[in-house]
Design an enzyme around this catalytic site. Structure first.
Site, PDB file in Angstrom:
ATOM      1  N   GLN A 106       0.695  -8.858  -6.997  1.00  0.00           N
ATOM      2  CA  GLN A 106       0.241 -10.173  -6.911  1.00  0.00           C
ATOM      3  C   GLN A 106       1.333 -11.142  -7.580  1.00  0.00           C
ATOM      4  OE1 GLN A 106      -1.720 -11.962  -5.543  1.00  0.00           O
ATOM      5  NE2 GLN A 106      -3.087 -10.748  -4.257  1.00  0.00           N
ATOM      6  N   THR A 116       0.644  -1.430  -0.432  1.00  0.00           N
ATOM      7  CA  THR A 116      -0.213   0.223   0.053  1.00  0.00           C
ATOM      8  C   THR A 116       0.578   1.309   0.059  1.00  0.00           C
ATOM      9  OG1 THR A 116      -2.157  -0.884   1.591  1.00  0.00           O
ATOM     10  CG2 THR A 116      -2.107   1.624   1.682  1.00  0.00           C
ATOM     11  N   THR A 157      14.134   3.956   9.947  1.00  0.00           N
ATOM     12  CA  THR A 157      14.573   2.582   9.868  1.00  0.00           C
ATOM     13  C   THR A 157      14.567   2.017   9.688  1.00  0.00           C
ATOM     14  OG1 THR A 157      15.351   3.791  12.129  1.00  0.00           O
ATOM     15  CG2 THR A 157      16.379   1.961  11.876  1.00  0.00           C
ATOM     16  N   ASN A 201      -6.126  -9.022  -8.159  1.00  0.00           N
ATOM     17  CA  ASN A 201      -5.748  -9.900  -6.624  1.00  0.00           C
ATOM     18  C   ASN A 201      -6.998 -10.616  -6.482  1.00  0.00           C
ATOM     19  OD1 ASN A 201      -6.215  -7.121  -6.477  1.00  0.00           O
ATOM     20  ND2 ASN A 201      -7.174  -7.676  -4.631  1.00  0.00           N
ATOM     21  N   SER A 251       4.716  -7.096  -2.891  1.00  0.00           N
ATOM     22  CA  SER A 251       4.453  -6.573  -1.188  1.00  0.00           C
ATOM     23  C   SER A 251       5.647  -7.716  -0.029  1.00  0.00           C
ATOM     24  CB  SER A 251       3.161  -6.522  -0.767  1.00  0.00           C
ATOM     25  OG  SER A 251       3.424  -6.874   1.118  1.00  0.00           O
ATOM     26  N   GLY A 252       6.511  -8.171   0.878  1.00  0.00           N
ATOM     27  CA  GLY A 252       6.469  -9.688   1.215  1.00  0.00           C
ATOM     28  C   GLY A 252       5.707 -10.536   1.753  1.00  0.00           C
ATOM     29  N   HIS A 253       4.446  -9.893   2.445  1.00  0.00           N
ATOM     30  CA  HIS A 253       4.303 -11.125   3.057  1.00  0.00           C
ATOM     31  C   HIS A 253       2.581 -11.308   1.494  1.00  0.00           C
ATOM     32  CE1 HIS A 253      -0.115  -8.980   3.148  1.00  0.00           C
ATOM     33  NE2 HIS A 253       0.206  -7.782   2.317  1.00  0.00           N
ATOM     34  N   CYS A 306     -14.898  -6.654   1.576  1.00  0.00           N
ATOM     35  CA  CYS A 306     -15.782  -6.035   2.333  1.00  0.00           C
ATOM     36  C   CYS A 306     -15.961  -6.856   2.981  1.00  0.00           C
ATOM     37  CB  CYS A 306     -17.541  -6.362   1.448  1.00  0.00           C
ATOM     38  SG  CYS A 306     -18.403  -8.169   1.573  1.00  0.00           S
TER      39      CYS A 306
END
Ligand SMILES: *Cc1c(COP(=O)(O)O)cnc(C)c1O
Length: 421
Positions: free
Chosen positions: A184, A79, A243, A156, A205-207, A331
């Site tokens: 994705q 994000t 950091t 996604n 994004s890492g996750h 949602c």
């Protein structure tokens, strides 16, 4: 007091929502959550030695895109990377118009909504019934005051892929910056040619690739002007203050390495799992539809319309069998707003509310699919038998949506009560 209910083992089929941390990733992170806690910006060697590991992680992430480490900026999430790309383009160009699509993730969608409310112009391109995008529409939407075109690489919800490299070339010809939300894609499609493309900015994004939550990447092609979105210290060569999240960045580096190694597994074995799952359901149940162009999708994603049933009811029953999946929409439970992605593809609200997304990963096995295929068909038959929607399905856009909603809310309550009996 209740005795603890025995829970079935988890069958995780929601890998587009988040992924399990790979054991190798966890192992790589541990030293930086324990004894190796120095600040990489410190002058002494205890900090400096952490800096070396950051450098190594940056190189590994860069190899995912075939780019140089200098083109990689670590952020706090996908994000933030999305928001930072758009924000920077508006600042560096001084222009006030953005081109995007109707099917973006909420990271881009809600940011562009906010910008629109605050005086910026936004063009949201439509998609076809199969979820694909027209290149001609992109070209037509670009104006003299367009600061940036931001179009996701893979959706996604449906897995549909957009021709972002072609779009990037088109933007370059028109002298407009191009950003893609590629959250994705890593590990699912090969990205090693990104550096040769005209893509200026790209988010990850890492996750979503078996690294932890709370770490992201913004790729900024060499010579792309970039102003920081998070303003602070001089970290990330002045492009992102704060950091560094050392342990997660090290984990992401390891995850990037694994993703490259597992590309072929994803494109063969995982794709075969997904295809077997879809085909078996289509064979077993009538009134089923696969959303999105079947041969232009991520190999791991299945988005299926189960006509005459509410996705929320399906998800509740799946949950009881330990199966994790999700409804197309982001949602909150109980809301009957259909997914903006499926609505943009022209699905009726009723059909859109019947859609469930299953997304697979390297960690799924044939046994997972076998189990899901045992559970789902009788469950859908049972739900359909209970559903009066079966009789008068409002399968067009011309019915009274408020009345339909009221009716469906009642129905949902009845269904839930029946499930809970
Ligand atoms: C998950 C996701 C994001 C957001 O990433 P976070 O790290 O959760 O902020 C953005 N875009 C797409 C397409 C996603 O799937």
């Amino acid at each position: 007091m209740h005795a603890p209910a025995s829970r079935p083992p988890i069958i995780y089929l929601d890998n587009n929502a988040t992924t399990r941390i790979a054991p190798e990733v966890f192992e790589a992170m541990v030293p930086f959550l324990t004894e190796n806690y120095g600040n990489p910006s410190s002058a002494y060697s205890f900090g400096k030695r952490v800096e070396g590991h950051l450098k190594e992680a940056r190189e590994k992430v860069a190899s995912l895109l075939g780019c140089t480490p200098k083109e990689i900026i670590f952020t706090s999430c996908g994000t933030e990377s999305d928001n930072a790309a758009i924000w920077s383009a508006l600042q560096t160009t001084g222009k006030k118009h953005i081109v995007t699509t109707q099917v973006e993730h909420s990271a881009i969608m809600n940011q562009t909504d906010w910008l629109e409310k605050n005086g910026y112009g936004v063009t949201r391109l439509p998609v076809a019934a199969d979820g694909t995008l027209s290149l001609a529409d992109v070209e037509k939407a670009i104006r003299d005051d367009t600061a940036i075109v931001s179009i996701m690489w893979a959706n996604n919800e449906t897995g549909v892929l957009f021709p972002v490299e072609e779009i990037a070339s088109l933007c370059k010809k028109r002298g407009v910056l191009f950003h893609t939300d590629a959250v994705q894609t890593p590990g699912k499609i090969d990205l090693r040619h990104v550096v040769q493309s005209d893509i200026d900015l790209l988010s990850m994004s890492g996750h979503k690739l078996h690294a932890p939550k709370g770490v992201g990447v913004l790729y900024a092609k060499k010579r792309t002007k970039l102003v920081p979105f998070v303003i602070g210290g001089g970290q990330e060569r002045g492009k992102r203050g704060g950091t560094e999240n050392v342990a997660s960045i090290v984990g992401l580096g390891r995850a990037a390495e694994l993703a490259i190694g597992r590309l072929s597994d994803e494109q063969t074995r995982v794709r075969a799992l997904r295809d077997r799952f879809e085909n078996a359901l289509l064979e077993r149940l009538p009134n089923l539809y696969i959303n999105g162009k079947r041969d232009q999708r991520l190999p791991n994603t299945a988005n299926i319309a189960f006509d005459f049933v509410e996705a929320e009811a399906i998800l509740m029953m799946l949950d009881r069998s330990g199966i994790c999946a999700s409804s197309g929409s982001a949602c909150t439970t109980g809301s009957l707003d259909p997914s903006h992605v499926l609505s943009a593809m022209g699905l009726t609200p009723a059909r859109a509310r019947s859609c469930v997304r299953f997304s697979f990963s390297h960690y799924n096995t044939d046994a997972d699919i076998d189990h899901a295929l045992q559970v789902i068909p009788p469950m859908i038959e049972q739900l359909r038998a209970m559903s009066p929607l079966n009789a008068d399905h409002p399968d067009n856009f011309n019915y009274d949506i408020e009345a339909a909603r009221e009716k469906e809310e009642k129905l949902m309550a009845q269904t839930m009560a029946a499930i809970n009996e």
